[in-house]
Design a protein around this motif. Structure first.
Motif, mmCIF file in Angstrom:
data_model
loop_
_atom_site.group_PDB
_atom_site.id
_atom_site.type_symbol
_atom_site.label_atom_id
_atom_site.label_comp_id
_atom_site.label_asym_id
_atom_site.label_seq_id
_atom_site.Cartn_x
_atom_site.Cartn_y
_atom_site.Cartn_z
ATOM 1 N N PRO A 114 49.350 42.835 66.117
ATOM 2 C CA PRO A 114 49.889 42.785 67.490
ATOM 3 C C PRO A 114 49.044 41.944 68.551
ATOM 4 O O PRO A 114 47.701 41.702 68.369
ATOM 5 C CB PRO A 114 49.968 44.203 67.973
ATOM 6 C CG PRO A 114 48.823 44.718 67.074
ATOM 7 C CD PRO A 114 48.665 44.223 65.878
ATOM 8 N N SER A 115 49.871 41.273 69.108
ATOM 9 C CA SER A 115 49.090 40.410 70.162
ATOM 10 C C SER A 115 49.929 40.069 71.404
ATOM 11 O O SER A 115 51.298 40.061 71.121
ATOM 12 C CB SER A 115 48.543 39.120 69.435
ATOM 13 O OG SER A 115 49.428 38.293 69.092
ATOM 14 N N ARG A 116 49.726 39.612 72.435
ATOM 15 C CA ARG A 116 50.675 39.132 73.586
ATOM 16 C C ARG A 116 51.610 37.850 73.088
ATOM 17 O O ARG A 116 52.395 37.586 73.353
ATOM 18 C CB ARG A 116 49.902 38.782 74.830
ATOM 19 C CG ARG A 116 49.418 40.230 75.526
ATOM 20 C CD ARG A 116 48.937 39.929 77.077
ATOM 21 N NE ARG A 116 48.367 41.287 77.443
ATOM 22 C CZ ARG A 116 49.043 42.058 77.952
ATOM 23 N NH1 ARG A 116 50.331 42.077 78.048
ATOM 24 N NH2 ARG A 116 48.441 43.158 78.283
ATOM 25 N N GLU A 117 50.918 37.112 72.118
ATOM 26 C CA GLU A 117 51.598 35.884 71.863
ATOM 27 C C GLU A 117 52.702 36.328 70.749
ATOM 28 O O GLU A 117 53.987 35.581 70.770
ATOM 29 C CB GLU A 117 50.656 34.864 71.233
ATOM 30 C CG GLU A 117 49.726 34.213 72.251
ATOM 31 C CD GLU A 117 48.487 35.184 72.347
ATOM 32 O OE1 GLU A 117 48.018 34.942 73.735
ATOM 33 O OE2 GLU A 117 48.348 36.085 71.750
ATOM 34 N N ARG A 118 52.457 37.423 70.072
ATOM 35 C CA ARG A 118 53.452 37.638 68.786
ATOM 36 C C ARG A 118 54.342 38.483 69.257
ATOM 37 O O ARG A 118 55.573 38.507 68.921
ATOM 38 C CB ARG A 118 52.527 38.063 67.626
ATOM 39 C CG ARG A 118 53.471 38.614 66.504
ATOM 40 C CD ARG A 118 52.656 38.836 65.268
ATOM 41 N NE ARG A 118 52.330 37.661 64.578
ATOM 42 C CZ ARG A 118 50.798 37.183 64.447
ATOM 43 N NH1 ARG A 118 50.069 38.009 64.867
ATOM 44 N NH2 ARG A 118 50.567 36.103 63.968
ATOM 45 N N ILE A 119 54.194 39.354 70.226
ATOM 46 C CA ILE A 119 55.052 40.559 70.693
ATOM 47 C C ILE A 119 56.053 40.085 71.559
ATOM 48 O O ILE A 119 55.720 39.333 72.450
ATOM 49 C CB ILE A 119 54.117 41.862 71.287
ATOM 50 C CG1 ILE A 119 53.758 42.548 69.910
ATOM 51 C CG2 ILE A 119 55.281 42.868 71.658
ATOM 52 C CD1 ILE A 119 52.936 43.768 70.422
ATOM 53 N N LEU A 120 57.443 40.386 71.212
ATOM 54 C CA LEU A 120 58.408 39.611 72.138
ATOM 55 C C LEU A 120 58.705 40.489 73.196
ATOM 56 O O LEU A 120 59.195 40.324 74.220
ATOM 57 C CB LEU A 120 59.693 39.466 71.220
ATOM 58 C CG LEU A 120 59.480 38.484 69.991
ATOM 59 C CD1 LEU A 120 60.891 38.626 69.110
ATOM 60 C CD2 LEU A 120 59.251 37.260 70.451
ATOM 61 N N ALA A 121 58.731 41.817 72.932
ATOM 62 C CA ALA A 121 59.042 43.085 74.191
ATOM 63 C C ALA A 121 57.813 43.097 75.051
ATOM 64 O O ALA A 121 56.633 42.698 74.706
ATOM 65 C CB ALA A 121 59.242 44.481 73.490
ATOM 66 N N ALA A 122 58.264 43.482 76.420
ATOM 67 C CA ALA A 122 57.023 43.494 77.448
ATOM 68 C C ALA A 122 56.688 45.003 77.362
ATOM 69 O O ALA A 122 57.141 45.947 77.803
ATOM 70 C CB ALA A 122 57.917 43.277 78.759
ATOM 71 N N PHE A 123 55.501 44.886 76.930
ATOM 72 C CA PHE A 123 54.752 46.161 77.006
ATOM 73 C C PHE A 123 54.057 46.469 78.157
ATOM 74 O O PHE A 123 52.776 46.361 78.518
ATOM 75 C CB PHE A 123 53.847 46.357 75.752
ATOM 76 C CG PHE A 123 54.290 46.712 74.263
ATOM 77 C CD1 PHE A 123 53.867 48.013 73.822
ATOM 78 C CD2 PHE A 123 55.248 45.968 73.899
ATOM 79 C CE1 PHE A 123 54.346 48.252 72.773
ATOM 80 C CE2 PHE A 123 55.581 46.342 72.618
ATOM 81 C CZ PHE A 123 55.303 47.394 71.915
#
Length: 286
Positions: free
Chosen positions: A118-127
Motif C-alpha cells: 500500500p502507498s498513496r501512489e498505488r491506492i485509488l481510494a481516498a483514505f
C-alpha cells in the motif's frame, strides 16, 4: 474416220499397286525415355535400401527363427523433473540487469502495476477518514500516525476493530471493471481479502454478496448489512489452502502458503502482488 479406242493416258484411271507386307522394314525398338530410366533407378534404389534395413533390423540375415520376437533395446529412463523451489524465483528487478528495455516496458504495463504494497501512489481510494455507511456498521478508511492504511470497523453490538491494509490488488485498469481490493494479514499467518473494494470509474465502495445474500457485487449503502458481504469476517486467503476459500492465486506472483507445525500457524510468502516476468518465463535464478 474411225477413232481408236482407249484415248490418251489422262483418260484412263491410274492403278496403284499395294505394297507387299513382306517387303516392309521391321519396326525398330524405341529407346527408353529419360523419365522412365529415372523411375527404374529409383525403384531399384528403394529395393536395396529396404534390404539393408531388414538386414540391420535383424542384426544378422536369416538368424532369427520365424515367428520369434526381435529383442529391441529398452527405452531410456525418463529424466527426473527438476524440483522448483520458491527461492528459485528472484523477482522482476533481477531481469532488468540483462533486459532493461523489456523490464521498463513491463514496469509501466498493467501487469507491472497490478498490485503491491500500500502507498498513496498505488491506492485509488481516498483514505481520508470519510465513513463508509452500512445498515448496521460504519467503516472508516484512514492513515494512522505510523503511515499505515487502515479500516476502522464499528459494528453494532461488537467491539471496534482496526484492520491494517497489508497489500493492494488491482490498479483499476479494466474498462468497466476498474476495481481495487485490499488484503490484510490475519493472526494465523494467512493474507485475507477484505470486503471493501473500490471502483475507480464510479468512485464508490462495493462488496461481493454472492455467498451471503446472493445479490452479486453491489454498492455499499445504508440498505446493506456488513454481514451481507461474503468477505466479512474475511475468509478468502491468498494462495491455495484447502480448508479456506481461495481463488486469488492469479492475483499475484509466486504465492506459497505452508503450515508451520512447530509455530502452529501459516507461513505465506509472495514474491510480488504484480504479475511479474517469472509468472510466464519461469524461475530466473539460474
Amino acid at each position: 474416220m474411225t477413232k481408236k479406242r482407249g484415248g490418251s493416258g489422262k483418260d484412263r484411271p491410274q492403278h496403284r499397286e499395294r505394297p507387299n507386307p513382306a517387303e516392309r522394314p521391321a519396326p525398330q525398338p524405341r529407346a527408353p525415355s529419360r523419365d522412365r530410366r529415372v523411375l527404374v533407378a529409383a525403384a531399384a534404389l528403394l529395393l536395396v535400401l529396404a534390404a539393408v534395413g531388414i538386414y540391420l533390423l535383424l542384426g544378422r540375415g536369416g538368424d532369427v527363427p520365424p515367428g520369434e520376437r526381435i529383442a529391441l533395446p529398452p527405452p531410456a529412463p525418463p529424466m527426473a523433473a527438476a524440483a522448483v523451489q520458491w527461492e528459485d524465483f528472484v523477482g522482476a528487478e533481477a531481469c532488468a540487469q540483462c533486459h532493461a528495455p523489456q523490464y521498463e516496458a513491463w514496469r509501466r504495463s498493467t501487469h507491472g502495476q497490478a498490485g503491491g504494497p500500500p502507498s498513496r501512489e498505488r491506492i485509488l481510494a481516498a483514505f481520508d477518514g470519510t465513513p463508509i455507511y452500512f445498515r448496521d456498521a460504519v467503516v472508516i478508511p484512514s492513515v494512522n500516525a505510523r503511515g499505515e492504511f487502515i479500516f476502522t470497523v464499528r459494528q453494532e453490538g461488537m467491539p471496534e476493530e482496526v484492520v491494517r491494509v497489508d497489500g493492494v490488488v488491482g490498479g483499476g485498469h479494466m474498462v468497466g471493471g476498474g476495481t481495487q481490493g485490499f488484503v490484510s494479514r490475519a493472526a494465523d499467518g494467512t493474507l485475507r481479502f477484505l470486503p471493501f473494494d473500490f471502483h475507480r470509474q464510479n468512485g464508490v465502495w462495493f462488496c461481493n454478496t454472492n455467498t451471503r445474500s446472493d445479490k452479486g457485487w453491489i454498492g455499499i449503502s445504508r440498505e446493506v448489512a456488513l454481514a451481507d458481504c461474503g468477505d466479512w469476517p474475511p475468509v478468502r486467503v491468498f494462495g491455495e489452502v484447502e480448508r479456506y476459500a481461495n481463488c486469488q492465486s492469479c492475483h499475484g506472483s509466486q504465492i506459497e502458503v505452508a503450515f508451520d507445525t512447530a509455530q502452529k500457524r501459516y507461513d505465506t510468502r509472495i514474491q510480488s502482488l504484480a504479475i511479474n516476468c517469472e509468472s510466464c518465463h519461469g524461475p530466473g535464478r539460474q
